[in-house]
Design a protein around this motif. Structure first.
Motif, PDB file in Angstrom:
ATOM      1  N   ARG A   1      -4.004  -2.543  11.876  1.00 18.62           N
ATOM      2  CA  ARG A   1      -2.721  -3.270  11.938  1.00 18.62           C
ATOM      3  C   ARG A   1      -1.562  -2.353  11.540  1.00 18.62           C
ATOM      4  O   ARG A   1      -0.504  -2.370  12.165  1.00 18.62           O
ATOM      5  CB  ARG A   1      -2.764  -4.490  11.010  1.00 18.62           C
ATOM      6  CG  ARG A   1      -3.717  -5.578  11.508  1.00 18.62           C
ATOM      7  CD  ARG A   1      -3.873  -6.685  10.476  1.00 18.62           C
ATOM      8  NE  ARG A   1      -2.633  -7.423  10.293  1.00 18.62           N
ATOM      9  CZ  ARG A   1      -2.363  -8.181   9.203  1.00 18.62           C
ATOM     10  NH1 ARG A   1      -3.238  -8.256   8.224  1.00 18.62           N
ATOM     11  NH2 ARG A   1      -1.234  -8.836   9.116  1.00 18.62           N
ATOM     12  N   ILE A   2      -1.797  -1.564  10.494  1.00 13.40           N
ATOM     13  CA  ILE A   2      -0.739  -0.654  10.023  1.00 13.40           C
ATOM     14  C   ILE A   2      -0.457   0.424  11.073  1.00 13.40           C
ATOM     15  O   ILE A   2       0.696   0.729  11.372  1.00 13.40           O
ATOM     16  CB  ILE A   2      -1.150  -0.014   8.682  1.00 13.40           C
ATOM     17  CG1 ILE A   2      -1.070  -1.066   7.572  1.00 13.40           C
ATOM     18  CG2 ILE A   2      -0.273   1.190   8.359  1.00 13.40           C
ATOM     19  CD1 ILE A   2      -1.670  -0.629   6.252  1.00 13.40           C
TER      20      ILE A   2
ATOM     21  N   TYR B   1       0.809  -1.220   0.000  1.00  9.24           N
ATOM     22  CA  TYR B   1       0.000   0.000   0.000  1.00  9.24           C
ATOM     23  C   TYR B   1       0.845   1.275   0.000  1.00  9.24           C
ATOM     24  O   TYR B   1       0.302   2.375   0.085  1.00  9.24           O
ATOM     25  CB  TYR B   1      -0.933   0.017   1.208  1.00  9.24           C
ATOM     26  CG  TYR B   1      -1.915  -1.122   1.283  1.00  9.24           C
ATOM     27  CD1 TYR B   1      -2.485  -1.664   0.124  1.00  9.24           C
ATOM     28  CD2 TYR B   1      -2.291  -1.655   2.504  1.00  9.24           C
ATOM     29  CE1 TYR B   1      -3.378  -2.719   0.198  1.00  9.24           C
ATOM     30  CE2 TYR B   1      -3.199  -2.705   2.585  1.00  9.24           C
ATOM     31  CZ  TYR B   1      -3.736  -3.232   1.432  1.00  9.24           C
ATOM     32  OH  TYR B   1      -4.625  -4.260   1.510  1.00  9.24           O
ATOM     33  N   GLY B   2       2.167   1.141  -0.082  1.00  2.00           N
ATOM     34  CA  GLY B   2       3.020   2.342  -0.098  1.00  2.00           C
ATOM     35  C   GLY B   2       2.919   3.153   1.178  1.00  2.00           C
ATOM     36  O   GLY B   2       2.978   4.380   1.166  1.00  2.00           O
ATOM     37  N   VAL B   3       2.766   2.452   2.308  1.00  2.00           N
ATOM     38  CA  VAL B   3       2.533   3.142   3.582  1.00  2.00           C
ATOM     39  C   VAL B   3       3.747   3.947   4.007  1.00  2.00           C
ATOM     40  O   VAL B   3       4.877   3.476   3.919  1.00  2.00           O
ATOM     41  CB  VAL B   3       2.207   2.100   4.685  1.00  2.00           C
ATOM     42  CG1 VAL B   3       2.153   2.767   6.057  1.00  2.00           C
ATOM     43  CG2 VAL B   3       0.911   1.385   4.374  1.00  2.00           C
ATOM     44  N   ARG B   4       3.515   5.177   4.438  1.00  2.91           N
ATOM     45  CA  ARG B   4       4.563   5.956   5.094  1.00  2.91           C
ATOM     46  C   ARG B   4       3.919   7.083   5.904  1.00  2.91           C
ATOM     47  O   ARG B   4       2.733   7.364   5.751  1.00  2.91           O
ATOM     48  CB  ARG B   4       5.565   6.498   4.095  1.00  2.91           C
ATOM     49  CG  ARG B   4       5.035   7.445   3.058  1.00  2.91           C
ATOM     50  CD  ARG B   4       6.217   7.863   2.171  1.00  2.91           C
ATOM     51  NE  ARG B   4       5.839   8.825   1.166  1.00  2.91           N
ATOM     52  CZ  ARG B   4       5.345   8.509  -0.022  1.00  2.91           C
ATOM     53  NH1 ARG B   4       5.120   7.252  -0.330  1.00  2.91           N
ATOM     54  NH2 ARG B   4       5.051   9.441  -0.895  1.00  2.91           N
ATOM     55  N   ILE B   5       4.734   7.685   6.755  1.00  5.02           N
ATOM     56  CA  ILE B   5       4.225   8.796   7.554  1.00  5.02           C
ATOM     57  C   ILE B   5       3.889   9.957   6.618  1.00  5.02           C
ATOM     58  O   ILE B   5       4.696  10.326   5.771  1.00  5.02           O
ATOM     59  CB  ILE B   5       5.289   9.273   8.573  1.00  5.02           C
ATOM     60  CG1 ILE B   5       5.674   8.149   9.524  1.00  5.02           C
ATOM     61  CG2 ILE B   5       4.778  10.479   9.357  1.00  5.02           C
ATOM     62  CD1 ILE B   5       4.578   7.746  10.471  1.00  5.02           C
ATOM     63  N   ALA B   6       2.710  10.507   6.770  1.00  6.14           N
ATOM     64  CA  ALA B   6       2.339  11.717   6.034  1.00  6.14           C
ATOM     65  C   ALA B   6       2.700  12.911   6.901  1.00  6.14           C
ATOM     66  O   ALA B   6       2.326  12.971   8.072  1.00  6.14           O
ATOM     67  CB  ALA B   6       0.846  11.721   5.735  1.00  6.14           C
TER      68      ALA B   6
ATOM     69  N   HIS C   1     -13.241  -4.039   6.599  1.00  7.45           N
ATOM     70  CA  HIS C   1     -11.952  -4.646   6.227  1.00  7.45           C
ATOM     71  C   HIS C   1     -10.866  -3.572   6.088  1.00  7.45           C
ATOM     72  O   HIS C   1      -9.710  -3.806   6.430  1.00  7.45           O
ATOM     73  CB  HIS C   1     -12.085  -5.455   4.936  1.00  7.45           C
ATOM     74  CG  HIS C   1     -12.440  -4.626   3.740  1.00  7.45           C
ATOM     75  ND1 HIS C   1     -13.707  -4.130   3.521  1.00  7.45           N
ATOM     76  CD2 HIS C   1     -11.684  -4.171   2.722  1.00  7.45           C
ATOM     77  CE1 HIS C   1     -13.703  -3.422   2.393  1.00  7.45           C
ATOM     78  NE2 HIS C   1     -12.491  -3.433   1.890  1.00  7.45           N
ATOM     79  N   LEU C   2     -11.265  -2.382   5.612  1.00 11.11           N
ATOM     80  CA  LEU C   2     -10.303  -1.277   5.517  1.00 11.11           C
ATOM     81  C   LEU C   2      -9.838  -0.873   6.909  1.00 11.11           C
ATOM     82  O   LEU C   2      -8.650  -0.654   7.155  1.00 11.11           O
ATOM     83  CB  LEU C   2     -10.940  -0.066   4.830  1.00 11.11           C
ATOM     84  CG  LEU C   2     -11.265  -0.160   3.344  1.00 11.11           C
ATOM     85  CD1 LEU C   2     -11.940   1.138   2.891  1.00 11.11           C
ATOM     86  CD2 LEU C   2     -10.012  -0.407   2.529  1.00 11.11           C
TER      87      LEU C   2
ATOM     88  N   SER D   1      -1.991   3.927  -0.042  1.00 13.73           N
ATOM     89  CA  SER D   1      -2.599   4.151  -1.358  1.00 13.73           C
ATOM     90  C   SER D   1      -3.970   3.497  -1.480  1.00 13.73           C
ATOM     91  O   SER D   1      -4.672   3.725  -2.455  1.00 13.73           O
ATOM     92  CB  SER D   1      -1.671   3.604  -2.445  1.00 13.73           C
ATOM     93  OG  SER D   1      -1.450   2.217  -2.240  1.00 13.73           O
ATOM     94  N   LEU D   2      -4.378   2.718  -0.496  1.00 19.64           N
ATOM     95  CA  LEU D   2      -5.598   1.918  -0.636  1.00 19.64           C
ATOM     96  C   LEU D   2      -6.861   2.775  -0.672  1.00 19.64           C
ATOM     97  O   LEU D   2      -7.771   2.519  -1.442  1.00 19.64           O
ATOM     98  CB  LEU D   2      -5.678   0.886   0.487  1.00 19.64           C
ATOM     99  CG  LEU D   2      -6.752  -0.180   0.322  1.00 19.64           C
ATOM    100  CD1 LEU D   2      -6.510  -1.002  -0.953  1.00 19.64           C
ATOM    101  CD2 LEU D   2      -6.769  -1.111   1.517  1.00 19.64           C
TER     102      LEU D   2
END
Ligand SMILES: [Zn+2]
Length: 187
Positions: free
Chosen positions: A50-51, A15-20, A43-44, A72-73
């Protein structure tokens, strides 16, 4: 790929997760988060839970808002905060609302993962009652602080013993508001 089979690390990659932050992805930080459809989108919320727990541990956050975590989800942040309970456990609250905000304002000393290397004094009420839903779709109410707690002009540094500021800080995030917008810079 079966999404449920993804580890949290794979989810972060996928999902390309990172701190915004207001430096990077300010559009994410400053966007008003949208409500979560409790029938269609749990589900989202479960994935984001978890993230957010992963990022909280990684960065030692006291609380986390969806607006802190770019992924990005969803096209925009969704209304979800990960906050301490009075038992010092952490719980995701979906579509949270402030029901009561009471007492005389105190000076809380706050930092924020989305506003790097800055510390602000933010005036906040000492008592907050919120409602919302768990990721199991159970309605809950949580209360923090005491409306009689007044420290005068003294700054309040403690986090776990005064979690009322954390709740208000994360609720502000969902409306696109940071401590930069409402506080006075200390550093
Ligand atoms: Zn923050």
């Amino acid at each position: 790929m079966d999404k449920d089979a993804l580890t949290v690390h794979e989810m972060v990659e996928t999902y390309g997760v990172r701190i915004a932050t207001i430096v990077d992805r300010d559009g994410w930080v400053k966007t008003k988060a949208r409500e979560i459809d409790l029938d269609e989108e749990l589900h989202l919320a479960k994935d984001l839970d978890r993230i957010m727990r992963h990022m909280k541990e990684l960065y030692k956050f006291v609380g986390v808002s969806s607006n802190n975590i770019y992924w990005s989800l969803t096209q925009v942040p969704i209304r979800q905060i990960l906050i301490p309970t009075t038992e010092r456990k952490y719980i995701s609250v979906i579509n949270p609302e402030i029901l009561k905000l009471e007492g005389q304002e105190n000076n809380y000393v706050e930092a924020c993962g989305s506003v790097p290397n800055k510390v602000y004094i933010v005036r906040r009420k000492p008592y907050v009652l919120i409602s919302g839903y768990t990721i199991e779709k159970e309605r809950i109410e949580l209360e923090y602080g005491s409306k009689d707690f007044y420290a005068g002009e003294d700054p309040i540094y403690s986090s776990y013993s005064n979690p009322e500021w954390v709740i208000q800080h994360e609720m502000d995030h969902l409306d696109g508001i940071t401590i930069q917008d409402k506080g006075a810079a200390l550093i």
